[in-house]
Design a protein around this motif. Structure first.
Motif, mmCIF file in Angstrom:
data_model
loop_
_atom_site.group_PDB
_atom_site.id
_atom_site.type_symbol
_atom_site.label_atom_id
_atom_site.label_comp_id
_atom_site.label_asym_id
_atom_site.label_seq_id
_atom_site.Cartn_x
_atom_site.Cartn_y
_atom_site.Cartn_z
ATOM 1 N N LEU A 176 -26.578 77.884 -60.452
ATOM 2 C CA LEU A 176 -27.435 78.899 -61.083
ATOM 3 C C LEU A 176 -28.049 78.380 -62.383
ATOM 4 O O LEU A 176 -29.229 78.625 -62.671
ATOM 5 C CB LEU A 176 -26.605 80.159 -61.354
ATOM 6 C CG LEU A 176 -27.361 81.371 -61.912
ATOM 7 C CD1 LEU A 176 -28.335 81.912 -60.876
ATOM 8 C CD2 LEU A 176 -26.378 82.449 -62.343
ATOM 9 N N ALA A 177 -27.290 77.644 -63.173
ATOM 10 C CA ALA A 177 -27.733 77.214 -64.496
ATOM 11 C C ALA A 177 -28.878 76.213 -64.449
ATOM 12 O O ALA A 177 -29.758 76.230 -65.319
ATOM 13 C CB ALA A 177 -26.557 76.625 -65.266
ATOM 14 N N LEU B 100 -30.125 85.319 -66.943
ATOM 15 C CA LEU B 100 -28.984 84.865 -66.137
ATOM 16 C C LEU B 100 -28.718 83.376 -66.382
ATOM 17 O O LEU B 100 -27.562 82.954 -66.507
ATOM 18 C CB LEU B 100 -29.251 85.121 -64.656
ATOM 19 C CG LEU B 100 -29.194 86.591 -64.205
ATOM 20 C CD1 LEU B 100 -29.624 86.717 -62.747
ATOM 21 C CD2 LEU B 100 -27.779 87.153 -64.369
ATOM 22 N N GLN B 101 -29.786 82.581 -66.451
ATOM 23 C CA GLN B 101 -29.587 81.143 -66.675
ATOM 24 C C GLN B 101 -29.030 80.871 -68.071
ATOM 25 O O GLN B 101 -28.189 79.983 -68.246
ATOM 26 C CB GLN B 101 -30.910 80.385 -66.491
ATOM 27 C CG GLN B 101 -31.264 80.166 -65.005
ATOM 28 C CD GLN B 101 -32.270 79.054 -64.804
ATOM 29 O OE1 GLN B 101 -33.249 78.968 -65.536
ATOM 30 N NE2 GLN B 101 -32.032 78.219 -63.795
ATOM 31 N N ALA B 102 -29.500 81.635 -69.057
ATOM 32 C CA ALA B 102 -28.977 81.462 -70.423
ATOM 33 C C ALA B 102 -27.490 81.770 -70.457
ATOM 34 O O ALA B 102 -26.695 81.040 -71.078
ATOM 35 C CB ALA B 102 -29.743 82.350 -71.388
ATOM 36 N N ARG B 103 -27.079 82.868 -69.815
ATOM 37 C CA ARG B 103 -25.658 83.238 -69.764
ATOM 38 C C ARG B 103 -24.847 82.167 -69.016
ATOM 39 O O ARG B 103 -23.709 81.852 -69.395
ATOM 40 C CB ARG B 103 -25.489 84.599 -69.084
ATOM 41 C CG ARG B 103 -26.054 85.759 -69.893
ATOM 42 C CD ARG B 103 -25.733 87.076 -69.213
ATOM 43 N NE ARG B 103 -26.340 88.216 -69.899
ATOM 44 C CZ ARG B 103 -26.133 89.492 -69.567
ATOM 45 N NH1 ARG B 103 -25.320 89.778 -68.536
ATOM 46 N NH2 ARG B 103 -26.714 90.468 -70.237
ATOM 47 N N ALA B 104 -25.433 81.625 -67.933
ATOM 48 C CA ALA B 104 -24.728 80.612 -67.145
ATOM 49 C C ALA B 104 -24.477 79.359 -67.980
ATOM 50 O O ALA B 104 -23.381 78.781 -67.967
ATOM 51 C CB ALA B 104 -25.539 80.263 -65.888
ATOM 52 N N GLU C 201 -20.895 75.802 -71.341
ATOM 53 C CA GLU C 201 -20.555 75.167 -72.617
ATOM 54 C C GLU C 201 -19.157 75.576 -73.071
ATOM 55 O O GLU C 201 -18.367 74.740 -73.519
ATOM 56 C CB GLU C 201 -21.583 75.543 -73.682
ATOM 57 C CG GLU C 201 -22.930 74.849 -73.519
ATOM 58 C CD GLU C 201 -23.960 75.307 -74.557
ATOM 59 O OE1 GLU C 201 -23.549 76.024 -75.507
ATOM 60 O OE2 GLU C 201 -25.140 74.961 -74.416
ATOM 61 N N ARG C 202 -18.854 76.884 -72.942
ATOM 62 C CA ARG C 202 -17.513 77.370 -73.326
ATOM 63 C C ARG C 202 -16.451 76.743 -72.418
ATOM 64 O O ARG C 202 -15.394 76.305 -72.872
ATOM 65 C CB ARG C 202 -17.445 78.901 -73.226
ATOM 66 C CG ARG C 202 -18.270 79.654 -74.236
ATOM 67 C CD ARG C 202 -17.847 81.121 -74.307
ATOM 68 N NE ARG C 202 -17.834 81.768 -73.005
ATOM 69 C CZ ARG C 202 -18.888 82.347 -72.426
ATOM 70 N NH1 ARG C 202 -20.073 82.344 -73.056
ATOM 71 N NH2 ARG C 202 -18.798 82.928 -71.241
ATOM 72 N N PHE C 203 -16.796 76.696 -71.118
ATOM 73 C CA PHE C 203 -15.841 76.151 -70.133
ATOM 74 C C PHE C 203 -15.590 74.659 -70.415
ATOM 75 O O PHE C 203 -14.446 74.190 -70.346
ATOM 76 C CB PHE C 203 -16.395 76.343 -68.714
ATOM 77 C CG PHE C 203 -15.482 75.839 -67.628
ATOM 78 C CD1 PHE C 203 -14.342 76.538 -67.276
ATOM 79 C CD2 PHE C 203 -15.752 74.639 -66.961
ATOM 80 C CE1 PHE C 203 -13.490 76.072 -66.278
ATOM 81 C CE2 PHE C 203 -14.912 74.164 -65.969
ATOM 82 C CZ PHE C 203 -13.787 74.887 -65.626
ATOM 83 N N GLU C 204 -16.654 73.943 -70.783
ATOM 84 C CA GLU C 204 -16.506 72.518 -71.067
ATOM 85 C C GLU C 204 -15.617 72.298 -72.277
ATOM 86 O O GLU C 204 -14.776 71.386 -72.293
ATOM 87 C CB GLU C 204 -17.884 71.888 -71.294
ATOM 88 C CG GLU C 204 -17.836 70.370 -71.445
ATOM 89 C CD GLU C 204 -19.212 69.752 -71.524
ATOM 90 O OE1 GLU C 204 -19.282 68.570 -71.916
ATOM 91 O OE2 GLU C 204 -20.205 70.428 -71.199
ATOM 92 N N ALA C 205 -15.787 73.147 -73.310
ATOM 93 C CA ALA C 205 -14.953 73.019 -74.501
ATOM 94 C C ALA C 205 -13.489 73.284 -74.161
ATOM 95 O O ALA C 205 -12.578 72.582 -74.639
ATOM 96 C CB ALA C 205 -15.443 73.993 -75.581
ATOM 97 N N GLU C 206 -13.254 74.284 -73.318
ATOM 98 C CA GLU C 206 -11.879 74.613 -72.900
ATOM 99 C C GLU C 206 -11.274 73.455 -72.094
ATOM 100 O O GLU C 206 -10.106 73.093 -72.279
ATOM 101 C CB GLU C 206 -11.875 75.899 -72.069
ATOM 102 C CG GLU C 206 -12.198 77.158 -72.859
ATOM 103 C CD GLU C 206 -12.398 78.368 -71.956
ATOM 104 O OE1 GLU C 206 -12.200 78.215 -70.719
ATOM 105 O OE2 GLU C 206 -12.767 79.441 -72.457
#
Length: 546
Positions: free
Chosen positions: A393-394, A415-419, A424-429
């Protein structure tokens, strides 16, 4: 054969050689050569082992000549005074002597003692037996794949020894049809599947359980198979119980299945009778793997086939009421279909397939709801349109999202901005998790390794470039291990990423280069290597392992 006196009647010697050659079905010259060697050994035993004594039997007259040879050698190489003469000494007696010249002396015939006679008999017997074994091997090595007729000579612990006339074959217990018993002097038909050269003589391996036996029986019963108009592509058997055979016609006007069955089943029944009532399913072979697998599972009906060419596995979906028929009694039908096609066949029912798809749909819907902070309807629309991951989606073209019914460009952009925020958050985690697991930063520098892969490697205990470099392909992507009669799935560190064999090998190679274990290949070498890998992979895809 008597060796009491080697001056025996010449014609008698030739008659004995003829008789032995005919009885053992070997060349007469072999028998005469063995007699020459036997007498030669006896003569050396009489005159001394250091003497160079040679024996010759004239194949026309039977006359035997025993000759002792002395060879001229350089003085410094003189080692055996009985068979050699130094050049200086030879020149004293013969002014024409030279290095390499030989002098011969014909020795008189002599009577063999008891020990010498026994030794001569052993030599001849051994040589004749060796020649007989070699003749048998040469005769049968080119007959692998043929059906032969023979007589049961004896039965030893379930193994049947068969007299083939010009040789002796063995049919081991596991190569016979269950519940089939043979008695001495029974006539038997069997298939030669191997001929081995062993110290105790050639082993002619026979079988009545081999797939080739059934194929050859059909070639005898079906003229079209014998002539090559109909081709038997593969055979799978559960000997004495059931078999499947895939056939192909090279003539569009001939039905291969009908031709093999025959009028009112006459042809197939002749084969069934020879195989002790074994039920035979004759199916149409197809170059399309999915079609072939569907045919192989007959008489069960198939709803859907999903091929996994990397693993040579296929998932087959059947109606719920067809499950037992598809599997067969004790798994016989699916097992034979797997052997016939060369694919590992997994069978599930339509209801199981439906449940799985519903579960996947629900999981993807929940993922989009959480990642995009969207309601269930929007998430379901995205899944229905084929989006399976947030990455899809992103980074897809925005217009593809805007084209979904009920969406517009603003909705797509949001939707793409949220994705992307979620990723980015997931990558940091994930990076924090990698550090917590102790996976070194250098692992991320290995070409082909992503952050998610680094986390998966850490969870599997792979924390350094050296750890990754030390892995085997199956340890990276998972594989199957043979344990007894079953293949057991062995998980891999990156199994969830569905890597191909080539991808896994590339990761390991890159890790070994990064670790300094090997040097990076030159660009040309790398190109040739990738081409070879592609050709091998293509060849493996084209011809599934049987």
């Amino acid at each position: 054969m008597s060796f009491t006196g080697i001056s025996a009647n010449r014609q008698e010697l030739l008659q004995i050689a003829d008789a032995v050659a005919r009885e053992k079905q070997i060349d007469k010259s072999v028998v005469l050569a063995s007699i020459e060697e036997a007498v030669q050994k006896a003569a050396r035993s009489r005159y001394g082992a250091d003497h160079d004594i040679r024996v010759r039997v004239d194949p026309r007259t039977g006359e035997m000549t025993i000759t002792r040879y002395v060879t001229v050698v350089p003085d410094e190489e003189l080692e055996n005074e009985y068979a050699q003469r130094g050049l200086t000494e030879a020149l004293r007696e013969d002014k024409d002597a030279f290095v390499g010249k030989t002098y011969d002396e014909v020795l008189p015939p002599f009577e063999l003692g008891r020990v010498q006679s026994q030794m001569a008999r052993q030599v001849v017997t051994h040589k004749v037996r060796e020649a007989e074994r070699e003749r048998q091997y040469d005769e049968f090595k080119d007959r692998v794949g043929e059906i032969v007729n023979g007589t049961v000579k004896r039965v030893e612990y379930g193994n049947v020894i068969v007299d083939l006339g010009r040789g002796e074959g063995i049919m081991r217990r596991d190569q016979s049809i269950p519940r089939e018993a043979f008695q001495v002097n029974d006539r038997i038909r069997a298939y030669i599947y191997d001929v081995r050269r062993e110290t105790k003589g050639p082993q002619i391996m026979l079988s009545r359980a081999h797939g080739g036996f059934m194929a050859k029986l059909f070639a005898q019963e079906v003229p079209e198979v014998y002539d090559g108009v109909i081709e038997i592509k593969s055979v799978a058997r559960d000997p004495g119980s059931r078999a499947k055979m895939a056939v192909l016609s090279n003539d569009n006007s001939i039905d291969p299945v009908g031709a093999c069955v025959g009028m009112r089943g006459s042809r197939v029944q002749a084969v069934v009778g020879e195989l002790q009532g074994e039920k035979i399913d004759i199916i149409q072979w197809s170059p399309d793997e999915a079609t072939f697998i569907v045919n192989a599972l007959a008489p069960a009906e198939v709803s859907k086939v999903v091929l996994d060419e990397e693993e040579d596995r296929v998932e087959v979906v059947v109606p719920d009421e067809q499950l037992s028929l598809a599997i067969g009694r004790r798994g016989q039908n699916v097992r034979l279909a797997s052997q016939l096609t060369g694919w590992q066949v997994d069978i599930i029912t339509e209801s199981q397939d439906s449940e799985r798809r519903q579960k996947e749909f629900a999981e993807r819907t929940a993922l989009f709801q959480e990642a995009l902070d969207a309601d269930e309807v929007i998430a379901q629309l995205l899944v229905t349109e084929g989006f399976s991951t947030v990455e899809d989606l992103a980074y897809v073209d925005q217009m593809e999202i805007a084209a979904i019914e009920g969406f517009d460009e603003d909705t797509a952009a949001e939707l793409q901005a949220r994705a992307r925020d979620y990723l980015e958050r997931f990558e940091a985690e994930q990076n924090a998790k990698r550090v917590e697991l102790g996976v070194e930063d250098e692992v991320l520098n290995v070409p082909g390794i992503t952050l998610a892969m680094a986390v998966a490697l850490g969870e599997a205990g792979v924390k350094t470039v050296e750890d990754l470099a030390d892995l085997a392909t199956d340890e990276v992507r998972g594989g199957f291990e043979q344990r007894g009669a079953e293949k057991v799935r062995v998980p891999g560190a990156l199994e969830s990423f569905s890597l191909s064999v080539a991808d896994a090998e590339a990761l390991i190679l890159n890790a070994r280069i990064a670790a300094g274990w090997i040097e990076a290949p030159e660009p040309e070498e790398a190109y040739e290597e990738s081409e070879e890998s592609y050709e091998e992979e293509g060849a493996n895809d084209a011809i599934p392992e049987q």
